[in-house]
Design an enzyme around this catalytic site. Structure first.
Site, PDB file in Angstrom:
ATOM      1  N   VAL A  61       0.802  -1.230   0.000  1.00 14.94           N
ATOM      2  CA  VAL A  61       0.000   0.000   0.000  1.00 14.94           C
ATOM      3  C   VAL A  61       0.835   1.280   0.000  1.00 14.94           C
ATOM      4  CG1 VAL A  61      -2.036  -1.069   1.060  1.00 14.94           C
ATOM      5  CG2 VAL A  61      -0.283  -0.021   2.533  1.00 14.94           C
ATOM      6  N   TYR A 152       1.372   4.524  16.010  1.00 16.07           N
ATOM      7  CA  TYR A 152       0.104   3.934  15.562  1.00 16.07           C
ATOM      8  C   TYR A 152      -1.024   4.950  15.716  1.00 16.07           C
ATOM      9  CZ  TYR A 152      -3.478   0.241  15.118  1.00 16.07           C
ATOM     10  OH  TYR A 152      -4.528  -0.548  14.720  1.00 16.07           O
ATOM     11  N   LYS A 156      -3.481   6.606  12.931  1.00 20.44           N
ATOM     12  CA  LYS A 156      -4.923   6.320  12.919  1.00 20.44           C
ATOM     13  C   LYS A 156      -5.749   7.603  13.141  1.00 20.44           C
ATOM     14  CE  LYS A 156      -4.808   1.832  12.130  1.00 20.44           C
ATOM     15  NZ  LYS A 156      -5.309   1.257  10.877  1.00 20.44           N
TER      16      LYS A 156
HETATM   17  N1  LIG Z   1      -6.406  -6.244  15.803  1.00 21.60           N
HETATM   18  C1  LIG Z   1      -6.795  -5.168  16.460  1.00 21.60           C
HETATM   19  O1  LIG Z   1      -6.957  -5.172  17.681  1.00 21.60           O
HETATM   20  C2  LIG Z   1      -7.102  -3.897  15.703  1.00 21.60           C
HETATM   21  C3  LIG Z   1      -7.770  -2.871  16.371  1.00 21.60           C
HETATM   22  C4  LIG Z   1      -8.086  -1.692  15.697  1.00 21.60           C
HETATM   23  C5  LIG Z   1      -7.742  -1.558  14.372  1.00 21.60           C
HETATM   24  N2  LIG Z   1      -7.088  -2.568  13.731  1.00 21.60           N
HETATM   25  C6  LIG Z   1      -6.760  -2.359  12.313  1.00 21.60           C
HETATM   26  O2  LIG Z   1      -7.427  -3.341  11.537  1.00 21.60           O
HETATM   27  C7  LIG Z   1      -6.708  -3.563  10.324  1.00 21.60           C
HETATM   28  C8  LIG Z   1      -6.517  -5.058  10.114  1.00 21.60           C
HETATM   29  O3  LIG Z   1      -5.702  -5.580  11.149  1.00 21.60           O
HETATM   30  P1  LIG Z   1      -5.777  -7.097  11.688  1.00 21.60           P
HETATM   31  O4  LIG Z   1      -6.169  -7.041  13.111  1.00 21.60           O
HETATM   32  O5  LIG Z   1      -6.557  -7.932  10.750  1.00 21.60           O
HETATM   33  O6  LIG Z   1      -4.209  -7.476  11.658  1.00 21.60           O
HETATM   34  P2  LIG Z   1      -3.365  -8.399  10.660  1.00 21.60           P
HETATM   35  O7  LIG Z   1      -1.951  -8.107  10.996  1.00 21.60           O
HETATM   36  O8  LIG Z   1      -3.849  -9.805  10.731  1.00 21.60           O
HETATM   37  O9  LIG Z   1      -3.741  -7.829   9.202  1.00 21.60           O
HETATM   38  C9  LIG Z   1      -3.092  -6.757   8.582  1.00 21.60           C
HETATM   39  C10 LIG Z   1      -2.926  -7.097   7.110  1.00 21.60           C
HETATM   40  O10 LIG Z   1      -2.322  -5.966   6.459  1.00 21.60           O
HETATM   41  C11 LIG Z   1      -1.297  -6.445   5.623  1.00 21.60           C
HETATM   42  N3  LIG Z   1      -0.269  -5.415   5.388  1.00 21.60           N
HETATM   43  C12 LIG Z   1       0.629  -4.906   6.269  1.00 21.60           C
HETATM   44  N4  LIG Z   1       1.430  -4.020   5.640  1.00 21.60           N
HETATM   45  C13 LIG Z   1       1.018  -3.956   4.352  1.00 21.60           C
HETATM   46  C14 LIG Z   1       1.456  -3.227   3.205  1.00 21.60           C
HETATM   47  N5  LIG Z   1       2.504  -2.383   3.257  1.00 21.60           N
HETATM   48  N6  LIG Z   1       0.794  -3.402   2.032  1.00 21.60           N
HETATM   49  C15 LIG Z   1      -0.252  -4.274   1.963  1.00 21.60           C
HETATM   50  N7  LIG Z   1      -0.692  -5.002   3.000  1.00 21.60           N
HETATM   51  C16 LIG Z   1      -0.061  -4.840   4.185  1.00 21.60           C
HETATM   52  C17 LIG Z   1      -0.711  -7.643   6.364  1.00 21.60           C
HETATM   53  O11 LIG Z   1       0.045  -8.485   5.508  1.00 21.60           O
HETATM   54  C18 LIG Z   1      -1.989  -8.295   6.900  1.00 21.60           C
HETATM   55  O12 LIG Z   1      -2.539  -9.206   5.977  1.00 21.60           O
HETATM   56  C19 LIG Z   1      -5.413  -2.750  10.458  1.00 21.60           C
HETATM   57  O13 LIG Z   1      -5.546  -1.515   9.789  1.00 21.60           O
HETATM   58  C20 LIG Z   1      -5.310  -2.517  11.958  1.00 21.60           C
HETATM   59  O14 LIG Z   1      -4.546  -1.369  12.274  1.00 21.60           O
HETATM   60  C21 LIG Z   1      -6.758  -3.726  14.358  1.00 21.60           C
END
Ligand SMILES: NC(=O)c1ccc[n+]([C@@H]2O[C@H](COP(=O)([O-])OP(=O)(O)OC[C@H]3O[C@@H](n4cnc5c(N)ncnc54)[C@H](O)[C@@H]3O)[C@@H](O)[C@H]2O)c1
Length: 250
Positions: A61, A152, A156
């Site tokens: 991305v 982070y 966000k």
């Molecule tokens: N897990 C939590 O508690 C939580 C809470 C709030 C927000 N989020 C947000 O939710 C979203 C999904 O997170 P998740 O919990 O599924 O974690 P995750 O780590 O399982 O998923 C993140 C995905 O993003 C991909 N990714 C990372 N860098 C990338 C790049 N440069 N280009 C393309 N893809 C890339 C990873 O390979 C992975 O598949 C994220 O934006 C995260 O910040 C997560």
């Protein structure tokens, strides 16, 4: 009839975790999806599971040319593109006084610049489709301070700010832009946390537990579908009540 019949949605970070779950629900509701991710093997496996309704495209991305290729994949495979779920993200943990600037920059580059580039890449297709939806994945860390999340949180908060600006600029094109702000969701991202700290944190929440990916997917579906036809430029929070108020020790 599904809520997403006839729609084509690009989901970044769709190879695992919440992104994969969002793709599954969107497809179950009739959408066709392109999954973009750095993780080729996992991404292909999810696309295979979803069959003819899904394609995988390698996507970093941070790179505009890779976004262009993902948009092209959607147009070639499904003829159009009218939705984006800007879900890819990385977590970084470290206090403001000590965080190496390289780590801060990387987090901002993926979460903030990546989200910006995703919106920029899809706008021409969404305009050509006569409108569409963008769902940016932020976090409760984009609305409130959390110790140890300086980079982070910066990224966000920026996602929520960009969501509002983009909603104002793209409303006349019938493009709605909103963000979701999950609290702690059990996923690969949170797996590395200390389990005693996690149990203590969960016990503090009004709902007494962390969320699951499908509980966020339902918000993403709401914001991507006509169910939210008059909603734009706002944040939807799913955090078990974490931001409702100050939590005293039980
Ligand atoms: N897990 C939590 O508690 C939580 C809470 C709030 C927000 N989020 C947000 O939710 C979203 C999904 O997170 P998740 O919990 O599924 O974690 P995750 O780590 O399982 O998923 C993140 C995905 O993003 C991909 N990714 C990372 N860098 C990338 C790049 N440069 N280009 C393309 N893809 C890339 C990873 O390979 C992975 O598949 C994220 O934006 C995260 O910040 C997560």
């Amino acid at each position: 009839m599904g809520k997403m019949d006839g729609r084509v949605v690009l989901v970044s970070g769709g190879a695992r975790g919440q992104g994969a779950e969002h793709a599954r629900l969107l497809v179950a509701e009739g959408a066709r999806v392109v999954l973009g991710d750095l993780l080729d093997e996992e991404g292909r496996a999810v696309a295979e599971e979803l069959g003819e309704h899904a394609r995988f495209c390698h996507l970093d991305v941070r790179l505009p040319q890779e976004w262009a290729r993902a948009v092209e994949t959607a147009r070639e495979a499904f003829g159009a593109l009218d939705g984006l779920v800007n879900n890819a993200g990385v977590l970084s943990i470290g206090y403001a006084a000590e965080m190496p600037v390289e780590e801060f920059r990387h987090t901002v580059e993926v979460n903030q610049v990546g989200t910006f580039l995703g919106m920029q890449a899809v706008v021409p297709s969404l305009r050509a489709a006569g409108g569409g939806t963008i769902v940016n994945v932020s976090s409760t860390a984009g609305l409130s301070g959390d110790r140890g999340l300086i980079a982070y949180s910066a990224s966000k908060f920026a996602v929520n700010g960009m969501t509002r600006v983009a909603a104002m600029e793209l409303g006349p094109d019938r493009i709605r832009v909103n963000s979701v702000c999950p609290g702690v969701i059990a996923s690969d991202m949170t797996e590395g946390f200390r389990s005693d700290m996690m149990s203590a944190l969960a016990a503090q929440l009004p709902l007494g537990r962390f969320g699951s990916a499908d509980e966020v997917s339902r918000l993403v579906l709401f914001l991507a579908s006509d169910d939210s036809s008059y909603v734009t430029g706002t944040e939807l929070v799913a955090d078990g009540g974490r931001l409702a108020g100050i939590l005293p020790p039980r």
